[in-house]
Motif scaffolding. Structure first.
Motif, PDB file in Angstrom:
ATOM      1  N   ARG A  46      38.773 -19.353  19.522  1.00 35.50           N
ATOM      2  CA  ARG A  46      38.514 -20.455  20.462  1.00 35.50           C
ATOM      3  C   ARG A  46      37.969 -19.912  21.784  1.00 35.50           C
ATOM      4  O   ARG A  46      37.063 -20.511  22.381  1.00 35.50           O
ATOM      5  CB  ARG A  46      39.802 -21.236  20.707  1.00 35.50           C
ATOM      6  CG  ARG A  46      39.673 -22.342  21.747  1.00 35.50           C
ATOM      7  CD  ARG A  46      40.941 -23.178  21.784  1.00 35.50           C
ATOM      8  NE  ARG A  46      42.125 -22.368  22.067  1.00 35.50           N
ATOM      9  CZ  ARG A  46      42.548 -22.088  23.300  1.00 35.50           C
ATOM     10  NH1 ARG A  46      41.881 -22.556  24.342  1.00 35.50           N
ATOM     11  NH2 ARG A  46      43.631 -21.365  23.484  1.00 35.50           N
TER      12      ARG A  46
ATOM     13  N   ARG B  66      34.284 -18.882  21.392  1.00 30.85           N
ATOM     14  CA  ARG B  66      33.380 -20.037  21.456  1.00 30.85           C
ATOM     15  C   ARG B  66      33.218 -20.541  22.886  1.00 30.85           C
ATOM     16  O   ARG B  66      32.164 -21.070  23.256  1.00 30.85           O
ATOM     17  CB  ARG B  66      33.899 -21.152  20.553  1.00 30.85           C
ATOM     18  CG  ARG B  66      33.786 -20.818  19.068  1.00 30.85           C
ATOM     19  CD  ARG B  66      34.069 -22.025  18.205  1.00 30.85           C
ATOM     20  NE  ARG B  66      35.467 -22.435  18.249  1.00 30.85           N
ATOM     21  CZ  ARG B  66      36.399 -21.978  17.433  1.00 30.85           C
ATOM     22  NH1 ARG B  66      36.104 -21.071  16.503  1.00 30.85           N
ATOM     23  NH2 ARG B  66      37.648 -22.409  17.528  1.00 30.85           N
ATOM     24  N   ARG B  67      34.255 -20.388  23.685  1.00 24.74           N
ATOM     25  CA  ARG B  67      34.165 -20.821  25.082  1.00 24.74           C
ATOM     26  C   ARG B  67      33.279 -19.878  25.899  1.00 24.74           C
ATOM     27  O   ARG B  67      32.562 -20.317  26.809  1.00 24.74           O
ATOM     28  CB  ARG B  67      35.565 -20.882  25.690  1.00 24.74           C
ATOM     29  CG  ARG B  67      35.606 -21.274  27.168  1.00 24.74           C
ATOM     30  CD  ARG B  67      37.047 -21.380  27.668  1.00 24.74           C
ATOM     31  NE  ARG B  67      37.783 -20.151  27.467  1.00 24.74           N
ATOM     32  CZ  ARG B  67      37.725 -19.100  28.293  1.00 24.74           C
ATOM     33  NH1 ARG B  67      36.919 -19.128  29.349  1.00 24.74           N
ATOM     34  NH2 ARG B  67      38.439 -18.026  28.051  1.00 24.74           N
TER      35      ARG B  67
END
Length: 230
Positions: free
Chosen positions: A77, A80-81
């Motif tokens: 996560r 992806r950020r």
């Protein structure tokens, strides 16, 4: 504009589609603020590799690290950020039926860190003259690419992905496109780019990765995560 880029590392990464490997056993190291150029013919897996490095495609083997975050795993996560997609064929592109002003307004609404002023600043950085009333589909290949890059850069991401840099671009425009990515790097941002051909004069410190053409199939959706960039 100053950006704190992140290093990108991959070890033994591979992606498989319904008909076999798309790419396999890829190792790479890109320093913070560096440039990776993935090049090869259509069907060689360039887009899939960029999506995998961005944490947006499921790996069959190996792992990717962006900064201190690892993918696959709990760090996916965060990967992806940290990694913004300016353009990725079949996954991320601009809506051609919108005007430039509408694309900018939509991006500012979707991403709270993006403001019209930041978009203008990013456009200047990459050498783009914004024409608010122009439809995206009426822009030339170079201006369409630079608009996608400016919109992504306005969020000041540590890592920026730009696929198909030389798509439909004549030779003189390709040189301008590579120069624009160098301007992005000058901000401190790490750039991961893909093209059919590498730049004629690679920048100092650029990492080049050639992919051979494969005769197996690419992953089918939903294996590759679909996104909309305005």
């Amino acid at each position: 504009m100053e950006i704190s880029g992140e290093a990108v590392t991959a070890r033994g990464i591979g992606v498989r589609g319904p008909r076999g490997p798309v790419f396999e056993n890829v190792d790479l190291d890109v320093s913070a603020g560096g440039l990776l150029v993935v090049h090869g013919p259509g069907g060689s897996g360039r887009t899939s590799l960029l999506l995998a490095l961005a944490g947006r495609m499921r790996l069959h083997t190996g792992a990717v690290e962006v900064g201190r975050h690892r993918c696959p795993g709990r760090g996916a996560r965060h990967v992806r950020r940290l990694v913004a997609l300016a353009r990725a064929d079949g996954a991320v592109d601009l809506e051609g039926r919108l005007r430039t002003s509408e694309v900018i307004a939509e991006r500012c609404w979707l991403e709270r860190d993006v403001t019209p002023r930041r978009v203008v600043e990013a456009a200047r950085r990459v050498g783009l003259r914004l024409r608010p009333e122009s439809l995206v589909e009426d822009l030339g290949p170079l201006d369409a690419l630079l608009l996608a890059v400016a919109l992504a850069l306005a969020a000041r991401p540590p890592v920026l992905v730009v696929d198909s840099l030389d798509r439909d671009c004549p030779a003189e425009d390709r040189e301008h496109a590579w120069q624009a990515l160098e301007a992005v790097r000058a901000c401190g941002c790490t750039v991961l780019a893909a093209a059919t051909d590498p730049p004629a004069a690679p920048a100092d410190g650029a990492a080049l990765l050639a992919l051979p053409r494969r005769h197996t199939g690419r992953p089918t959706a939903p294996t590759a995560a679909k996104e909309t960039a305005a």
